[in-house]
Design an enzyme around this catalytic site. Sequence first.
Site, PDB file in Angstrom:
ATOM      1  N   TYR A 149       0.845  -1.203   0.000  1.00  0.00           N
ATOM      2  CA  TYR A 149       0.000   0.000   0.000  1.00  0.00           C
ATOM      3  C   TYR A 149       0.879   1.252   0.000  1.00  0.00           C
ATOM      4  CZ  TYR A 149      -3.651  -3.304   1.241  1.00  0.00           C
ATOM      5  OH  TYR A 149      -4.511  -4.359   1.240  1.00  0.00           O
ATOM      6  N   ASN A 198     -13.375  -1.434  -3.921  1.00  0.00           N
ATOM      7  CA  ASN A 198     -13.206  -2.357  -5.018  1.00  0.00           C
ATOM      8  C   ASN A 198     -14.399  -2.454  -5.958  1.00  0.00           C
ATOM      9  OD1 ASN A 198     -11.858  -4.071  -6.506  1.00  0.00           O
ATOM     10  ND2 ASN A 198     -11.348  -5.482  -4.890  1.00  0.00           N
ATOM     11  N   CYS A 222      -6.539  -6.503  -6.942  1.00  0.00           N
ATOM     12  CA  CYS A 222      -6.269  -5.909  -5.637  1.00  0.00           C
ATOM     13  C   CYS A 222      -5.686  -6.949  -4.683  1.00  0.00           C
ATOM     14  CB  CYS A 222      -7.543  -5.322  -5.059  1.00  0.00           C
ATOM     15  SG  CYS A 222      -8.967  -6.347  -5.358  1.00  0.00           S
ATOM     16  N   HIS A 223      -5.814  -8.210  -5.034  1.00  0.00           N
ATOM     17  CA  HIS A 223      -5.286  -9.253  -4.150  1.00  0.00           C
ATOM     18  C   HIS A 223      -3.752  -9.287  -4.210  1.00  0.00           C
ATOM     19  CE1 HIS A 223      -5.651 -11.282  -8.086  1.00  0.00           C
ATOM     20  NE2 HIS A 223      -4.517 -11.823  -7.719  1.00  0.00           N
ATOM     21  N   GLU A 254      -0.424 -17.638  -7.786  1.00  0.00           N
ATOM     22  CA  GLU A 254       0.422 -16.824  -8.663  1.00  0.00           C
ATOM     23  C   GLU A 254       1.874 -17.268  -8.578  1.00  0.00           C
ATOM     24  OE1 GLU A 254      -0.601 -14.158 -10.666  1.00  0.00           O
ATOM     25  OE2 GLU A 254      -2.495 -15.163 -10.365  1.00  0.00           O
TER      26      GLU A 254
END
Length: 109
Positions: free
Chosen positions: A26, A48, A56-57, A83
């Site tokens: 952030y 969101n 956003c994850h 990921e």
Amino acid sequence: MKTRTDLPQRCYALLKNIPAGKVTTYKLLAEALDTQAYQAIGQILSKNPDLVRVPCHRVVKSNGEVGGYASGEAAKIALLQQEGIEVVDRRIHNLNAVLYVFNDKPSKN
DNA sequence: TTGATGACCTGAG
DNA sequence: ACTCAGGCCATCA
């Protein structure tokens, strides 16, 4: 002059620029937006509007924690692991390795 | 316009 | 290493 009027709009744009397997914090995100509203970023993400268009994850906290998520922290962690990011007990092992850097400084190239 | 809230960060014990 | 408290900025009602 950076138009800080549409901060949320800019957040989504940058998040879309983040590739898979990479994450950002952030704080860094706020810095990339030329601001210091770390919390504002979180709040914007919490709204969101496009959870499918905006990854956003892939945004985590600066201390290495995955932070929060609209669907739940567990869901966020699961996505990060998919990921290829190593997350253990709400914490990223190689945060610095998966940390994504924005093109804030184009330089000469 | 003012007041309250927050997917946060930093510092100190 | 973990926990507690304070602060900073923007958004929403």
